[in-house]
Motif scaffolding. Sequence first.
Motif, short mmCIF file in Angstrom:
data_model
loop_
_atom_site.label_atom_id
_atom_site.label_comp_id
_atom_site.label_asym_id
_atom_site.label_seq_id
_atom_site.Cartn_x
_atom_site.Cartn_y
_atom_site.Cartn_z
N ALA A 21 0.76 -1.03 -0.11
CA ALA A 21 -0.11 0.05 -0.16
C ALA A 21 0.79 1.30 -0.01
CB ALA A 21 -0.95 -0.10 1.14
N THR A 22 2.12 1.32 0.76
CA THR A 22 2.87 2.29 0.58
C THR A 22 3.98 2.39 -0.45
OG1 THR A 22 4.34 1.32 2.35
CG2 THR A 22 2.37 2.56 3.16
N ARG A 23 4.58 1.46 -0.60
CA ARG A 23 5.68 1.26 -1.76
C ARG A 23 5.20 1.45 -3.18
NH1 ARG A 23 10.83 -1.20 -1.31
NH2 ARG A 23 11.96 -1.57 -3.49
N ILE A 24 3.98 1.33 -3.29
CA ILE A 24 3.43 1.32 -4.66
C ILE A 24 3.46 2.75 -5.25
CG2 ILE A 24 0.96 1.43 -4.35
CD1 ILE A 24 0.62 -0.50 -6.74
N HIS A 25 3.29 3.79 -4.13
CA HIS A 25 3.17 5.05 -4.36
C HIS A 25 4.49 5.73 -4.68
CE1 HIS A 25 -1.02 5.17 -4.59
NE2 HIS A 25 -1.20 4.62 -3.34
N HIS A 26 5.64 5.10 -3.93
CA HIS A 26 6.75 5.84 -3.68
C HIS A 26 8.06 5.02 -4.33
CE1 HIS A 26 5.22 8.58 -0.74
NE2 HIS A 26 4.55 7.50 -0.50
N SER A 27 7.63 3.75 -4.98
CA SER A 27 8.57 2.95 -5.47
C SER A 27 9.70 3.62 -6.49
CB SER A 27 7.81 1.84 -6.29
OG SER A 27 8.91 0.86 -6.93
N ALA A 34 2.42 12.17 2.09
CA ALA A 34 1.56 11.65 3.27
C ALA A 34 1.61 10.44 3.68
CB ALA A 34 0.14 12.23 3.00
N LEU A 35 1.86 9.36 3.04
CA LEU A 35 2.02 8.05 3.33
C LEU A 35 3.49 7.38 2.71
CD1 LEU A 35 0.20 6.07 5.00
CD2 LEU A 35 -0.63 5.16 2.72
N PRO A 36 4.33 7.77 3.68
CA PRO A 36 5.66 7.38 3.08
C PRO A 36 6.07 5.84 3.00
CG PRO A 36 5.77 8.01 5.38
CD PRO A 36 4.58 8.41 4.92
N ASP A 37 6.97 5.33 2.28
CA ASP A 37 7.28 3.84 1.88
C ASP A 37 7.47 3.17 3.34
OD1 ASP A 37 7.89 1.47 0.97
OD2 ASP A 37 9.57 2.15 0.31
N ALA A 38 6.82 2.21 3.72
CA ALA A 38 7.08 1.67 4.76
C ALA A 38 8.00 0.37 4.74
CB ALA A 38 5.89 0.81 5.56
N SER A 39 8.50 0.18 3.60
CA SER A 39 9.55 -1.17 3.42
C SER A 39 10.52 -1.25 4.39
CB SER A 39 9.96 -0.96 2.03
OG SER A 39 9.11 -0.94 0.85
N TRP A 40 11.37 -0.40 4.81
CA TRP A 40 12.20 -0.26 5.71
C TRP A 40 11.85 -0.90 7.11
CZ3 TRP A 40 17.29 3.17 5.32
CH2 TRP A 40 17.59 3.03 3.95
N ASP A 69 8.28 -2.59 -7.49
CA ASP A 69 9.13 -1.68 -8.26
C ASP A 69 8.76 -1.86 -9.87
OD1 ASP A 69 10.09 -0.83 -6.04
OD2 ASP A 69 11.93 -1.74 -6.12
N TYR A 70 8.71 -3.35 -10.33
CA TYR A 70 8.81 -3.56 -11.73
C TYR A 70 7.37 -3.10 -12.22
CZ TYR A 70 8.39 -6.58 -15.88
OH TYR A 70 8.21 -6.72 -17.31
#
Length: 201
Positions: A21-27, A34-40, A69-70
Amino acid sequence: MAMTQTQRFGIFAALALVMAATRIHHSTLHHFDALPDASWGVFFLAGFWLRGAARWAFPLLMAEAVLIDYVVITHLGIDFWSHYCVSAGYWFLIPSYGALWLGGSWLAKHQVGLRLSTLALAVVALLVSESLCYLISNGSFYWISANVPAPRSFAAWFENLGDWYLPFLQTTALYVGLGAVLHVLAVQVARLAQHRGQTQH
């Protein structure tokens, strides 16, 4: 707190959903909106909650990150391997995220329950693993990627490290902090349920 395999799968699914939900907007964009990537944060929390399940959970989370990412990059009409952020250094995401997983796993092994000493260990584990992750990911991109113009220098690299370190640390700490709150609530609810069960018998 011992968990069943079903609970482990449930936690994995929840973490995977948060990352999606978060990485798809920041990949590969490294924006902090507003909703940063939560991957880490996800990889650190996964190491803590899913310690002992690294053989299947870590590869699946890595595969999800790469797949997102792809999909995002190709959806923009860009060849995946020609994107600015995808270079030889991209493969170093594996040890980068591995550092976060190991940090969470180390904390799970050494924590002593809901005590201040556990909080101190959590801070140390997060700072060390996040810093190592950042050093690997940033350093591999700077020194290996063909997208970084020459000449390269340690002075320029250290300047770049300083520019992005705090935003990444703050974002990771935010998600790990939210995870810690959920963990404390889950432990307290489990204790309350156990206490009620004992009093009823």
